[in-house]
Scaffold this motif. Sequence first.
Motif, PDB file in Angstrom:
ATOM      1  N   CYS A  56     -12.758  -2.248 -46.581  1.00 35.59           N
ATOM      2  CA  CYS A  56     -12.829  -1.160 -47.570  1.00 35.59           C
ATOM      3  C   CYS A  56     -14.290  -0.842 -47.835  1.00 35.59           C
ATOM      4  O   CYS A  56     -15.177  -1.472 -47.261  1.00 35.59           O
TER       5      CYS A  56
ATOM      6  N   ILE B 295     -13.997  -4.014 -56.833  1.00 36.04           N
ATOM      7  CA  ILE B 295     -12.680  -4.145 -56.198  1.00 36.04           C
ATOM      8  C   ILE B 295     -12.026  -2.772 -56.043  1.00 36.04           C
ATOM      9  O   ILE B 295     -12.426  -1.815 -56.704  1.00 36.04           O
ATOM     10  N   CYS B 296     -11.051  -2.702 -55.123  1.00 38.07           N
ATOM     11  CA  CYS B 296     -10.317  -1.448 -54.947  1.00 38.07           C
ATOM     12  C   CYS B 296      -8.904  -1.818 -54.469  1.00 38.07           C
ATOM     13  O   CYS B 296      -8.624  -2.991 -54.189  1.00 38.07           O
TER      14      CYS B 296
ATOM     15  N   LYS C  62     -17.553  -4.175 -47.543  1.00 39.77           N
ATOM     16  CA  LYS C  62     -16.612  -5.255 -47.233  1.00 39.77           C
ATOM     17  C   LYS C  62     -15.946  -5.025 -45.877  1.00 39.77           C
ATOM     18  O   LYS C  62     -16.155  -4.012 -45.220  1.00 39.77           O
TER      19      LYS C  62
ATOM     20  N   CYS D 199      -8.914  -4.096 -51.117  1.00 40.23           N
ATOM     21  CA  CYS D 199      -9.313  -5.512 -51.081  1.00 40.23           C
ATOM     22  C   CYS D 199      -8.470  -6.389 -52.005  1.00 40.23           C
ATOM     23  O   CYS D 199      -8.391  -7.600 -51.793  1.00 40.23           O
TER      24      CYS D 199
ATOM     25  N   CYS E 214     -15.919  -1.137 -50.727  1.00 36.71           N
ATOM     26  CA  CYS E 214     -16.569  -1.903 -51.800  1.00 36.71           C
ATOM     27  C   CYS E 214     -17.792  -2.614 -51.225  1.00 36.71           C
ATOM     28  O   CYS E 214     -17.859  -2.882 -50.033  1.00 36.71           O
TER      29      CYS E 214
HETATM   30 ZN   LIG Z   1     -12.368  -2.877 -51.912  1.00 36.16          ZN
END
Ligand SMILES: [Zn+2]
Length: 469
Positions: free
Chosen positions: A21, A36-37, A18, A40, A23
């Motif tokens: 990040c 997700i993290c 992304k 994001c 991901c």
């Molecule tokens: Zn993320």
Amino acid sequence: MTKIGLEIHCQLTKLESKLFCSCKADYRSFEVNSNICPVCIGLPGSLPILNKKAVEKAAMLSIALGCKVPPKIGFFRKNYFYPDLPKNFQITQYNAYGPTSIGYEGKIIIEEKEIRIRRIQLEEDPGRLVYSGSSEKTQITLVDYNRTGTPLVEMVTEPDFENPKQVRVFLNILADLVENLGIADPYLEGAFRVDGNISIEKGNRVEIKNVGSFRDIEKALHFEITRQQSLAERGIPIPAETRHWDEARKITVSSRSKEEEQDYRYFPEEDIPKIIIEKALLDGLKKIMPESVMSKKERYINKYGIPVQVAEVLSSDKFYSDLFEQSHTEKNAKEIANLITTDLKGFADTKEQREQLKLTPKHLLDLADAILDNKITRNSGKVALQEVIKTGKPLSEIISSLDLGNVDDESSLVKTIEEVFIEEQKAVSEAKQNPDTINYLVGKVMRKTKGKANPNLTLDIIRKKLDSQ
Ligand SMILES: [Zn+2]
């Protein structure tokens, strides 16, 4: 006059991760809300780290679209509340305080018309709202954040398009371009999204959003032109508004009133430093970039004398231009360009057709040479090409098995012409009076020889025969 401008969102689907990040950028293969993290989904205390490859891909696109790339780029927060945006702001680029987006002031020429690109900006995609049932009636809306933070470029054009057809041509070129540059697969669901702004004479600007497939934008614009014209004819003012494209009903419907730019309260994203774009980086990118559609078109016109329209069709489709590159010689370039754009086009346009196509570059080369050497006529060439497409047999075999070879043998042609003169006595005497009608006789000879007679030779013999009678 109708004025159309576009805003095109294109995800950088060829990237691994992304925009800010680690991901995965390819969110499509994940269970909902598992890609997700903290970064994001914007949890407090998390910090974005810019994906360098995303900057490079966006810079490539800017170069390819003739944009200027500023020496320093920056990011801004675009503030708004919407359930698919967990941070309540989107990190994007903004040029109100001088150009700091990855590209600005570009242009692309389609069908002799210049379309100006106002800017190209790098930004993150929000999440996705998933409605259970149809979006109008449903009581339940679900949110999937897997897409949140996916890198995308937004391209904004000036309102330079005059009709929906120009839009379609432009989008086809653009889709091809992002594919060739290895930036995105524009045919992936949701990867390439287009909004249109449209106004007719003296009318307000209407924005069309939510066009799911970029092929539908042409339909949406046509609908909107008709709708606005019918309002104007009845003296009803056209309100400035945002309308949504209803894919099922193929109409546009009025939706929420549009936010004004000031509503977004743009301010600098201080979590990301200004990024210096060095000339060496741009030079390096230029070296690895494939030739752009525009410069390809110019080369076809200038180097081979291919007519503008033919060059445009040929250069705008990578499949066809690759075929051209692999088959042409200096001598037959024009003939091959014609064969591809008039005889092959229509039979190798779709993915399925291309997969089944038995034609090779060698076939095209042989075919063009056979036509130029007067071994077969253009008409027979068409027939031969159809057979090649289906069977992939060598051209020489097709010419002899379908008996397509030119009747160059003068004595047999003279015999055929004599027959025609006997059968068409009225036309012969007419042709003596009025040479303009001679083509009728040529046509008769062509029919008798199933289109294989060399047209120039036929005309020559007929003329001589008329003179001598
Ligand atoms: Zn993320």
